[in-house]
Motif scaffolding. Structure first.
Motif, short mmCIF file in Angstrom:
data_model
loop_
_atom_site.label_atom_id
_atom_site.label_comp_id
_atom_site.label_asym_id
_atom_site.label_seq_id
_atom_site.Cartn_x
_atom_site.Cartn_y
_atom_site.Cartn_z
N VAL A 34 0.85 -1.19 0.00
CA VAL A 34 0.00 0.00 0.00
C VAL A 34 0.89 1.24 0.00
O VAL A 34 1.57 1.54 0.98
CB VAL A 34 -0.95 -0.01 1.21
N LYS A 36 0.05 4.53 -0.73
CA LYS A 36 -0.59 5.86 -0.61
C LYS A 36 0.33 6.83 0.12
O LYS A 36 0.97 6.45 1.10
CB LYS A 36 -1.93 5.75 0.11
N ASN A 57 -5.17 4.64 -2.41
CA ASN A 57 -6.46 5.03 -1.81
C ASN A 57 -7.15 6.20 -2.49
O ASN A 57 -8.32 6.43 -2.23
CB ASN A 57 -6.27 5.43 -0.35
N ILE A 80 -7.99 0.76 -3.24
CA ILE A 80 -8.49 0.24 -1.96
C ILE A 80 -9.20 1.31 -1.14
O ILE A 80 -9.65 1.04 -0.04
CB ILE A 80 -7.36 -0.40 -1.13
N MET A 162 -13.90 -7.57 0.94
CA MET A 162 -12.83 -6.83 1.61
C MET A 162 -13.39 -6.20 2.87
O MET A 162 -14.58 -5.84 2.92
CB MET A 162 -12.31 -5.75 0.66
N VAL A 164 -12.11 -3.55 6.46
CA VAL A 164 -11.18 -2.89 7.38
C VAL A 164 -11.86 -2.93 8.74
O VAL A 164 -12.88 -2.26 8.94
CB VAL A 164 -10.92 -1.42 6.97
N MET A 201 -3.72 -5.85 7.63
CA MET A 201 -2.80 -4.76 7.33
C MET A 201 -1.55 -4.98 8.19
O MET A 201 -1.36 -6.04 8.76
CB MET A 201 -3.48 -3.41 7.61
N THR A 202 -0.70 -3.96 8.25
CA THR A 202 0.56 -4.09 9.01
C THR A 202 0.32 -4.67 10.41
O THR A 202 1.03 -5.56 10.87
CB THR A 202 1.24 -2.70 9.12
N ARG A 217 -3.08 -6.22 2.78
CA ARG A 217 -2.75 -4.88 2.28
C ARG A 217 -1.82 -4.21 3.29
O ARG A 217 -2.27 -3.77 4.35
CB ARG A 217 -4.04 -4.07 2.11
N VAL A 218 -0.56 -4.12 2.94
CA VAL A 218 0.45 -3.68 3.92
C VAL A 218 1.16 -2.42 3.44
O VAL A 218 1.77 -2.42 2.37
CB VAL A 218 1.47 -4.81 4.17
N GLY A 219 1.03 -1.35 4.23
CA GLY A 219 1.71 -0.10 3.90
C GLY A 219 2.89 0.19 4.80
O GLY A 219 4.06 0.12 4.39
N THR A 220 2.60 0.48 6.05
CA THR A 220 3.61 0.94 7.00
C THR A 220 4.81 0.00 7.11
O THR A 220 5.96 0.45 7.13
CB THR A 220 2.96 1.13 8.39
N ARG A 226 3.45 6.91 7.58
CA ARG A 226 2.99 8.01 6.73
C ARG A 226 2.91 9.28 7.56
O ARG A 226 2.53 9.23 8.72
CB ARG A 226 1.61 7.69 6.14
C1 LIG Z 1 -3.69 2.52 4.43
C2 LIG Z 1 -4.45 1.27 4.23
C3 LIG Z 1 -3.82 0.02 4.39
C4 LIG Z 1 -2.40 -0.15 4.88
O1 LIG Z 1 -2.32 0.12 6.26
P1 LIG Z 1 -0.95 -0.10 7.08
O2 LIG Z 1 -1.41 -0.06 8.48
O3 LIG Z 1 -0.05 1.07 6.74
O4 LIG Z 1 -0.37 -1.39 6.68
C5 LIG Z 1 -4.58 -1.12 4.10
N1 LIG Z 1 -5.86 -1.03 3.69
C6 LIG Z 1 -6.48 0.15 3.54
C7 LIG Z 1 -7.90 0.17 3.08
C8 LIG Z 1 -5.81 1.34 3.82
O5 LIG Z 1 -6.45 2.49 3.68
#
Ligand SMILES: *Cc1c(COP(=O)(O)O)cnc(C)c1O
Length: 227
Positions: A34, A36, A57, A80, A162, A164, A201-202, A217-220, A226
């Motif tokens: 991820v 963004k 996003n 996403i 999906m 969250v 996620m993370t 879905r992994v960002g951090t 961020r």
């Molecule tokens: C930002 C986001 C993520 C990633 O989140 P992290 O905690 O940074 O891994 C995953 N899914 C969605 C829908 C997000 O908005």
């Protein structure tokens, strides 16, 4: 090795450990990076380290990055974030997969806009399993109607669900919501109709994988915090 390459390697190792602990095949779980708010250069670094699936996003940001990275043809974009109907056309042009379809109206608009694509647009329906007022996603009650609206569109490929979950300090807090998403899948046609579960996620990817996630879905953990 760059920091991003190292973080990716650690994240893939996390995914594999979680899959083995759940007696699942790690190859059956897709890692979405991820990206963004992160620059195209960060995506390029992850790509160089073998990553191909990226999640964004915001439509404007997705379009800008897709242009900047158009020389990477096998890069796959996943949308996403919350998608407004008036941005459906742009999203349907650039993304290969949309994880966040949450109304029959949006499904119809995406179906109309996906007609010019060479391949169907892959769609997951986002469910607000926790029933939080400020979260996007359809309600559990609306899910059947939204799924049927996606399935009715010839240019959309219905792929799964999906979610969250509500945030909790302890990743275990997410487990009942992930489990509920898997139950909803079973109630609405099972894995043959809805093969994909996009969750984790993370913070909670191990729990999500234990509950059946096929895409995390992994960002951090990959790109850092961020701002
Ligand atoms: C930002 C986001 C993520 C990633 O989140 P992290 O905690 O940074 O891994 C995953 N899914 C969605 C829908 C997000 O908005």
């Amino acid at each position: 090795m760059s920091q991003i390459a190292r973080s990716l390697q650690e994240t893939r190792a996390r995914l594999e450990r979680a899959a083995r602990a759940a007696e699942r095949d790690p190859a059956a779980i897709r890692l979405l990076a991820v990206s963004k708010t992160k620059p195209a250069s960060a995506i390029r670094e992850a790509y160089a380290a073998g990553q191909r699936d990226f999640g964004e996003n915001y439509v404007q940001e997705l379009v800008a990055k897709a242009e900047e990275l158009a020389d990477l043809p096998d890069l796959r974009w996943h949308f996403i974030g919350h998608l407004q109907t008036n941005k459906a056309k742009l999203a349907a042009t650039v993304a290969g997969t949309i994880h966040s379809v949450d109304s029959a109206r949006l499904a119809a608009e995406l179906g109309r806009r996906a007609g010019g694509r060479s391949a169907p647009l892959v769609v997951l329906v986002e469910v607000n399993v926790g029933g939080e007022a400020q979260k996007s996603g359809c309600s559990v009650e609306q899910l059947g109607e939204v799924l049927d609206a996606v399935a009715a569109q010839p240019h959309l490929q219905l792929a799964g669900l999906m979610t969250v979950p509500p945030h909790t300090e302890d990743p275990e807090g997410a487990r009942p919501f992930f489990r509920r998403l898997a139950e909803l899948r079973d109630q609405h046609g099972g894995a043959s109709r809805l093969p994909e579960l996009s969750m984790g996620m993370t913070h909670d990817l191990e729990v999500a994988i234990a509950e059946g996630a096929t895409q995390v879905r992994v960002g951090t953990a990959i790109f850092g915090a961020r701002s």
